[in-house]
Design a protein around this motif. Structure first.
Motif, mmCIF file in Angstrom:
data_model
loop_
_atom_site.group_PDB
_atom_site.id
_atom_site.type_symbol
_atom_site.label_atom_id
_atom_site.label_comp_id
_atom_site.label_asym_id
_atom_site.label_seq_id
_atom_site.Cartn_x
_atom_site.Cartn_y
_atom_site.Cartn_z
ATOM 1 N N THR C 10 0.677 -1.261 0.035
ATOM 2 C CA THR C 10 0.032 0.082 0.127
ATOM 3 C C THR C 10 1.074 1.281 -0.118
ATOM 4 N N VAL C 13 2.377 1.527 -3.360
ATOM 5 C CA VAL C 13 1.508 2.499 -4.410
ATOM 6 C C VAL C 13 1.364 3.916 -4.177
ATOM 7 N N SER C 14 1.282 4.369 -3.039
ATOM 8 C CA SER C 14 1.076 5.780 -2.710
ATOM 9 C C SER C 14 2.454 6.505 -3.018
ATOM 10 N N ARG C 17 2.481 6.644 -7.264
ATOM 11 C CA ARG C 17 1.630 7.459 -8.024
ATOM 12 C C ARG C 17 2.148 8.921 -7.599
ATOM 13 N N THR C 46 7.722 -3.413 -6.642
ATOM 14 C CA THR C 46 6.851 -3.346 -7.971
ATOM 15 C C THR C 46 7.299 -4.181 -9.048
ATOM 16 N N GLU C 54 -0.491 3.944 -12.457
ATOM 17 C CA GLU C 54 -1.967 3.266 -12.186
ATOM 18 C C GLU C 54 -1.785 1.893 -11.423
ATOM 19 N N SER C 56 -1.483 -0.838 -8.613
ATOM 20 C CA SER C 56 -2.250 -1.257 -7.704
ATOM 21 C C SER C 56 -1.400 -2.243 -6.927
ATOM 22 N N SER C 57 -1.929 -2.637 -5.722
ATOM 23 C CA SER C 57 -1.182 -3.390 -4.863
ATOM 24 C C SER C 57 -1.011 -4.792 -5.393
ATOM 25 N N GLU C 58 -1.685 -5.312 -6.253
ATOM 26 C CA GLU C 58 -1.563 -6.497 -6.814
ATOM 27 C C GLU C 58 -0.295 -6.674 -7.661
ATOM 28 N N GLN C 59 0.254 -5.468 -8.051
ATOM 29 C CA GLN C 59 1.527 -5.542 -8.870
ATOM 30 C C GLN C 59 2.568 -5.257 -8.096
#
Lengths: 214, 214, 214, 214
Positions: C10, C13-14, C17, C46, C54, C56-59
């Motif tokens: 999380t 991701v922040s 971006r 990552t 774009e 997402s935490s799935e990446q």
């Protein structure tokens, strides 16, 4: 006073996030404060070392005129809080904002030997409180940087006395301080001074290029 | 007319916030207006001294052709409202936008002695109303800055007459005025002229550097 | 460990971006990692070739100290993951961030023959962990770019040994690596180094112009 | 095909808004397209004259291989749609993106007499499809601008034949075309080429200044 503090903290958070987006408060740099009470002096101010892009009102603290922490907070006031209380007292400012931008950093160095930057002939100057015409000549003093905060505060106090109509000052290779009677005016002053420093910086480059072509 | 006014106010707020984000309306600078009614002329226009990044539709006021305030508002119209009504009348414009950008400030000074900036050969020019080819040659007149608004309005009126096909003009070290038949077209014109001024400004620097390399 | 991994993902991701918005991670470039567990080493990082704007935490994937993928993911770790694990181990870093900015690209080339960039005299330096004064002199080493990752990791390891107090390094015409004891500190370090590289880059141009004016 | 069209329209809106924010699609300039169906060729493409910052999927239209409008829409396809269908056919591209940035405008002019820009030695090049090393040498052809679209499409077709491995091309003082097998790859290619053009443009200025310093 609690309500007033919360209002100031909310306002500071909003200004901080906007300035961060412009790149004026990167890397936890800079400090923003607003007067909560005048007598005795109480300032709401960003705590030391907080990320201005993710600032929350819990990271805005309450200090007295000697920059001592008055509320519960797990951190500490920034060393530079002393400059904020100094300006709040000496100028009667309601808000003091300190930014670290690319252009204020460069121009604070370029004109350091002159002791300041003269800004004149720009319409934008009219946004500074009390200025009625673009023919106004603004002197933005530059002081040397120092880690001795009481000494730096003394230098700043002297500069404020010597230049009673200045709307801000630069610390060499460090940043800009500007203020206003309230947060909105202080924000306006920062935006105007940052704009003018960038315009002057870029104008130096382009005029030189134009001369070379000529 | 109320509905029309509210629609214009909403549109102005949207354009203002976008331009503010680009740094074209910093420090409460600039003004945006749109025609609400043609006969007699009624303009929706941003009030004096408001923060364009936090503009609300309550800060958009209604004025007549002499820039007198017609609705209830605790502030006043900007002095420059006279230029807006002048352009709305003389050009039949549906919207007039005035920006203070870094690049329009610099180029308005660099080319002041030429009386204007010639922009030609760019595909972007085709976004200006009535322009069909990049081979178009646009003359962007530059007028001297002044705080005497009736005198400045007269100068602007003269310039508009002398350059009937101009899509905008610059005020020296002050900013850009552009307009369109409606808010969307005026916004498009500002974006195009700002883009071209920046491209020309940066091209001067880079071409000079390239020449020096030899 | 799952909870720790999700928290790191999380956070990554922040930061991604935000850096993407500044243009530091365009075109799927750059990598961001954070230590999930120290013994044995587990990094959240990552995945290769993902759009940081774009993200997402799935990446964000989980790797071991040899940069092998440990969780289910339809892609693969970036080749440069080896540099992340190298830095995490050798510096004891809790987070490693790698950016591709305009200014780090230019300065990594301009000073390549010097083997590094010296940054000194800026207040911003105080934001680097352990630095107490603007009089600090930071040496930002530059290594040549290579597609041979084990070889590059070895070079980086050597550079880290030779410059035990460096807060980051540049790969020529490639990008910046910086780190910190956690994600917040690593983000702060990147912002500070990017700011200083841009300030130094622009200062070179402007000082030269000023000299020419004479 | 409806579902596929809607998916492409949504994707185009997202890319358009992001590029607009970076200043690459100002003043309704630029066009974005994605292949909806290969045989016969159907493209989703932005309509002529729409604001990319406020683009909605209703402003994305469906065209055939001759750029004729196939769905109901109150406007028309852009004249440049012919270049999109040309590239989609000749390169087998799944998406074609056309941007007007400051730096692609300047470099398309600066290197026009060379017929193209050579970009080499940058790590960022690895983000272009099929490129495995920063030692890759990318030739970005430049064609003269023209308002005769069939003629320009023919020139572009010839250029694509002559440079089978090019990932994009510039039109002089006009803009960049880049493409990819899908929208994500085309977006990545635009970001990479825009980044490299800006880095090269700024490097010219700074290296010259550095040389002058001696």
């Amino acid at each position: 006073m609690v309500e007033q503090f919360e209002e100031m903290a909310t306002g500071i958070v909003s200004v901080a996030r906007g300035f961060y987006a412009r790149g004026w408060l990167l890397g936890t740099s800079g400090n923003l404060s607003a007067v909560v009470q005048r007598e005795p002096l109480r300032l709401a101010i960003t705590a030391s070392g907080v990320d201005k892009g993710e600032l929350s009102s819990e990271q805005v603290i309450l200090i007295d005129e000697d920059a001592r922490l008055l509320n519960e907070y797990p951190g500490k006031p920034s060393d530079e809080s002393l400059l904020h209380t100094c300006i709040a007292k000496q100028r009667g400012a309601g808000a003091v904002l300190h930014t670290h931008s690319i252009w204020n950093t460069i121009l604070s160095d370029l004109y350091a030997n002159d002791g300041g930057v003269r800004i004149e002939g720009y319409e934008m100057l009219k946004g500074l409180a009390g200025v009625r015409t673009h023919e106004h000549s603004e002197w933005l003093p530059i002081v040397d940087n120092s880690q001795d905060m009481p000494a730096l505060a003394e230098t700043v106090s002297k500069i404020l006395n010597e230049h009673p109509s200045a709307h801000g000052f630069l610390i060499r290779r460090h940043g800009l301080y500007a203020w206003g009677e309230n947060l909105a005016q202080a924000k306006r002053h920062v935006e105007i001074l940052e704009f003018l420093l960038e315009a002057m910086g870029r104008a130096i480059e382009i005029k030189q290029s134009e001369l070379n072509r000529g």
